[in-house]
Design an enzyme around this catalytic site. Structure first.
Site, PDB file in Angstrom:
ATOM      1  N   GLU A   1       3.249   0.735  -0.704  1.00 11.02           N
ATOM      2  CA  GLU A   1       2.095  -0.023  -0.029  1.00 11.02           C
ATOM      3  C   GLU A   1       0.921   0.495  -0.686  1.00 11.02           C
ATOM      4  O   GLU A   1       0.703   2.043  -0.873  1.00 11.02           O
ATOM      5  CB  GLU A   1       1.934   0.329   1.400  1.00 11.02           C
ATOM      6  CG  GLU A   1       1.416  -1.337   2.091  1.00 11.02           C
ATOM      7  CD  GLU A   1       2.379  -2.325   1.976  1.00 11.02           C
ATOM      8  OE1 GLU A   1       2.101  -3.222   0.883  1.00 11.02           O
ATOM      9  OE2 GLU A   1       3.236  -2.296   2.656  1.00 11.02           O
ATOM     10  N   HIS A   2      -0.108  -0.157  -1.301  1.00  9.02           N
ATOM     11  CA  HIS A   2      -1.108   0.358  -1.952  1.00  9.02           C
ATOM     12  C   HIS A   2      -0.914   1.126  -3.041  1.00  9.02           C
ATOM     13  O   HIS A   2      -1.435   1.921  -3.747  1.00  9.02           O
ATOM     14  CB  HIS A   2      -2.391   0.896  -1.138  1.00  9.02           C
ATOM     15  CG  HIS A   2      -2.630   0.112  -0.051  1.00  9.02           C
ATOM     16  ND1 HIS A   2      -3.996  -0.521  -0.039  1.00  9.02           N
ATOM     17  CD2 HIS A   2      -2.496  -0.104   1.359  1.00  9.02           C
ATOM     18  CE1 HIS A   2      -4.229  -1.350   0.777  1.00  9.02           C
ATOM     19  NE2 HIS A   2      -3.212  -1.258   2.047  1.00  9.02           N
ATOM     20  N   THR A   3       0.249   0.713  -3.666  1.00  9.93           N
ATOM     21  CA  THR A   3       0.621   1.439  -4.989  1.00  9.93           C
ATOM     22  C   THR A   3       0.385   0.506  -6.313  1.00  9.93           C
ATOM     23  O   THR A   3       0.395   0.813  -7.424  1.00  9.93           O
ATOM     24  CB  THR A   3       2.109   2.016  -4.948  1.00  9.93           C
ATOM     25  OG1 THR A   3       2.774   0.677  -4.323  1.00  9.93           O
ATOM     26  CG2 THR A   3       2.213   3.115  -4.016  1.00  9.93           C
TER      27      THR A   3
ATOM     28  N   GLY B   1      -3.326 -14.964   7.555  1.00  4.08           N
ATOM     29  CA  GLY B   1      -3.952 -13.975   7.847  1.00  4.08           C
ATOM     30  C   GLY B   1      -3.011 -12.707   8.673  1.00  4.08           C
ATOM     31  O   GLY B   1      -3.497 -11.984   9.201  1.00  4.08           O
TER      32      GLY B   1
ATOM     33  N   GLY C   1      -0.813 -10.683   6.740  1.00  3.49           N
ATOM     34  CA  GLY C   1      -0.152 -10.091   5.878  1.00  3.49           C
ATOM     35  C   GLY C   1       1.179 -10.509   5.208  1.00  3.49           C
ATOM     36  O   GLY C   1       1.806  -9.646   4.646  1.00  3.49           O
TER      37      GLY C   1
ATOM     38  N   GLU D   1      -7.005 -14.978  -8.224  1.00  4.12           N
ATOM     39  CA  GLU D   1      -7.360 -14.346  -7.091  1.00  4.12           C
ATOM     40  C   GLU D   1      -8.472 -13.199  -7.377  1.00  4.12           C
ATOM     41  O   GLU D   1      -9.380 -13.367  -6.693  1.00  4.12           O
ATOM     42  CB  GLU D   1      -6.143 -13.593  -6.381  1.00  4.12           C
ATOM     43  CG  GLU D   1      -6.609 -13.292  -5.165  1.00  4.12           C
ATOM     44  CD  GLU D   1      -5.804 -13.364  -4.055  1.00  4.12           C
ATOM     45  OE1 GLU D   1      -4.809 -14.242  -4.000  1.00  4.12           O
ATOM     46  OE2 GLU D   1      -6.012 -13.123  -2.782  1.00  4.12           O
TER      47      GLU D   1
ATOM     48  N   ASP E   1       2.143  -9.484  -4.771  1.00  6.25           N
ATOM     49  CA  ASP E   1       2.553 -10.749  -3.839  1.00  6.25           C
ATOM     50  C   ASP E   1       2.772 -11.891  -4.813  1.00  6.25           C
ATOM     51  O   ASP E   1       3.858 -12.403  -4.774  1.00  6.25           O
ATOM     52  CB  ASP E   1       1.185 -11.026  -3.294  1.00  6.25           C
ATOM     53  CG  ASP E   1       0.892  -9.990  -2.371  1.00  6.25           C
ATOM     54  OD1 ASP E   1       1.494  -9.035  -2.456  1.00  6.25           O
ATOM     55  OD2 ASP E   1      -0.344 -10.005  -1.825  1.00  6.25           O
TER      56      ASP E   1
ATOM     57  N   TYR F   1     -10.221  -2.945   1.499  1.00  8.52           N
ATOM     58  CA  TYR F   1      -9.543  -2.794   0.238  1.00  8.52           C
ATOM     59  C   TYR F   1      -9.983  -2.565  -0.886  1.00  8.52           C
ATOM     60  O   TYR F   1      -9.525  -1.764  -1.702  1.00  8.52           O
ATOM     61  CB  TYR F   1      -8.763  -4.399   0.365  1.00  8.52           C
ATOM     62  CG  TYR F   1      -7.500  -4.511  -0.778  1.00  8.52           C
ATOM     63  CD1 TYR F   1      -6.052  -4.420  -0.432  1.00  8.52           C
ATOM     64  CD2 TYR F   1      -7.859  -4.771  -2.130  1.00  8.52           C
ATOM     65  CE1 TYR F   1      -5.138  -4.346  -1.337  1.00  8.52           C
ATOM     66  CE2 TYR F   1      -6.816  -5.068  -3.166  1.00  8.52           C
ATOM     67  CZ  TYR F   1      -5.569  -4.949  -2.583  1.00  8.52           C
ATOM     68  OH  TYR F   1      -4.436  -4.961  -3.760  1.00  8.52           O
TER      69      TYR F   1
HETATM   70  C1  GLA Z   1      -2.176  -6.952  -0.504  1.00 10.91           C
HETATM   71  C2  GLA Z   1      -2.480  -7.093  -2.157  1.00 10.91           C
HETATM   72  C3  GLA Z   1      -1.450  -6.472  -2.868  1.00 10.91           C
HETATM   73  C4  GLA Z   1      -1.008  -4.935  -2.474  1.00 10.91           C
HETATM   74  C5  GLA Z   1      -0.948  -5.039  -0.910  1.00 10.91           C
HETATM   75  C6  GLA Z   1      -1.030  -3.613  -0.581  1.00 10.91           C
HETATM   76  O1  GLA Z   1      -1.114  -7.554  -0.176  1.00 10.91           O
HETATM   77  O2  GLA Z   1      -2.580  -8.505  -2.120  1.00 10.91           O
HETATM   78  O3  GLA Z   1      -1.642  -6.774  -4.114  1.00 10.91           O
HETATM   79  O4  GLA Z   1      -2.096  -4.346  -2.813  1.00 10.91           O
HETATM   80  O5  GLA Z   1      -2.158  -5.442  -0.125  1.00 10.91           O
HETATM   81  O6  GLA Z   1       0.278  -2.696  -0.861  1.00 10.91           O
END
Ligand code: GLA
Length: 390
Positions: free
Chosen positions: A44-46, A132, A134, A170, A182, A231
């Site tokens: 996550e967040h990588t 919304g 996730g 996006e 995503d 973010y």
């Molecule tokens: C959102 C973003 C992704 C990713 C995640 C965190 O879903 O769209 O690109 O950064 O957050 O892992």
């Protein structure tokens, strides 16, 4: 979920899109495009740090009924909002009143920017990916739109290029600086598999989800707040860390290098970097564990990921923590963590299949007691990426 039930859900969505298309445009669609939502197992967040992720496409979908037009108009009908929007391919502007349509507009814009010639189309879309929460409902709309243009226009576009152009839509049209995860998994997901993605090289490998365990999504029903501004802030903090450490992206920092040099960073930057650097390692370890059939190890890494997201990256929230803690208390739970950007939304849980029914009951009850919110909990199946439906 059995594929029969899945088929029924999808068929119902297709039927809804079909009826709505007829009503809105007084003609028949020629094509149905299906794009799944996604859940991230770990990493996550990588992605925006050029790192590793392990998401799966899920059995919740956006379905788009479409037909080509002879002019350069795009007319959209969002069934679930009962809202319409239209634009000309010659002049693509934002629609401030119908914000939902900026995803489709952005995709048309990005495809044309890349030199593709698009045909006008009518499209009616509906979805059972919760908004919304996730699970990437908006990326699913983007990828469905790109695929519709691709099929109608006969564009030669592979899954990776499609994902990159949807990300560009996006980033540069909608204005959210998301990474590639995503759009990539929604474009290229594979049934019963997760996908290990190297977000720098975009190399990817399908990793089978072993039998005997269930992937359970728990929706906190806390809709994500703060997510865009926080973010973008996290991205900046990571970029600062990479700059101070003298690397192109945090992907290039090994745990050993970080141990030696972490004192050069202020406390916040140090925590953000520590999350990303340890999380990248966890993804690689997790894939190794999954491929070796070591589900316990995989689960431990999921748990460690949650703790790191909560304490170092600070993107969890009381509801996500309550859901994860309720999961951790249950029998047969191998691992549980928040999934997606954070600040609300869902958790992902790896549970021994025989323990899944009790898990669903107990977690729902304990979460409600802790927060007053009624969660939605369901076993999900890893699904195919975007495709057409006959
Ligand atoms: C959102 C973003 C992704 C990713 C995640 C965190 O879903 O769209 O690109 O950064 O957050 O892992």
């Amino acid at each position: 979920m059995s594929s029969e039930i899945l088929d029924q859900r999808l068929l119902a969505l297709r039927e809804r899109a079909h009826q709505a298309f007829r009503q809105a445009f007084q003609r028949e669609p020629t094509l149905f495009v299906v794009a799944p939502g996604r859940v991230n197992l770990i990493g996550e967040h990588t992605d925006y740090n050029d790192g590793f992720v392990l998401p799966a496409a899920i059995d919740r979908h956006v379905v788009m009924a479409v037909a080509p037009r002879e002019d350069d108009l795009v007319r959209l009908y969002a069934v679930d909002f009962d809202a319409r929007s239209r634009f000309s391919l010659q002049d693509i502007q934002h629609d401030e009143a119908e914000q939902w349509s900026n995803y489709e507009r952005g995709v048309a814009w990005a495809l044309q920017e890349a030199g593709y010639t698009l045909r006008g189309m009518d499209a009616a879309l509906t979805s059972d990916v919760p908004i919304g929460s996730g699970l990437s409902s908006s990326a699913a709309v983007e990828v469905a739109t790109a695929y519709a243009f691709q099929v109608l226009g006969g564009l030669s576009l592979d899954g990776v290029k499609r994902a990159l152009l949807c990300q560009k839509a996006e980033n540069d049209f909608v204005g959210m600086r998301c990474g590639i995860m995503d759009q990539f998994i929604i474009s290229l997901g594979k049934r019963d598999h997760a996908l290990l993605i190297d977000c720098r090289s975009l190399e990817h490998r399908a990793v089978p989800i072993p039998p005997g365990c269930s992937l359970i999504i728990c929706d906190t029903k806390k809709r994500r707040g703060l997510v865009d501004s926080e973010y973008n802030k996290r991205r900046q903090e990571c970029e600062l860390g990479a700059k101070i450490l003298g690397v192109r992206a945090l992907r290039d920092v090994t745990p050993e290098m970080f141990a030696k040099r972490q004192n050069e960073l202020n406390e916040i930057t140090r925590k953000r970097c520590r999350h990303v650097i340890t999380e990248n390692q966890r993804v690689l370890d997790a894939v190794r564990a999954l491929e070796a059939g070591d589900l316990e190890r995989f689960g431990e890494l999921m748990n460690a990921s949650h703790i790191s997201l909560r304490d170092d990256y600070e993107v969890s929230c009381p509801e996500l923590d309550a859901m994860v803690e309720a999961a951790w208390r249950q029998e047969g739970v191998l691992g549980a963590r928040m999934t997606g950007a954070g600040f609300g939304g869902c958790t992902i849980n790896l549970v021994l299949s025989e323990a899944a029914p009790a898990f669903e009951r107990n977690v729902a009850r304990e979460y409600k007691e802790a927060t007053g919110l009624t969660p939605e909990i369901y076993v999900c199946r890893a699904e195919e990426g975007v495709h057409t439906l006959g």
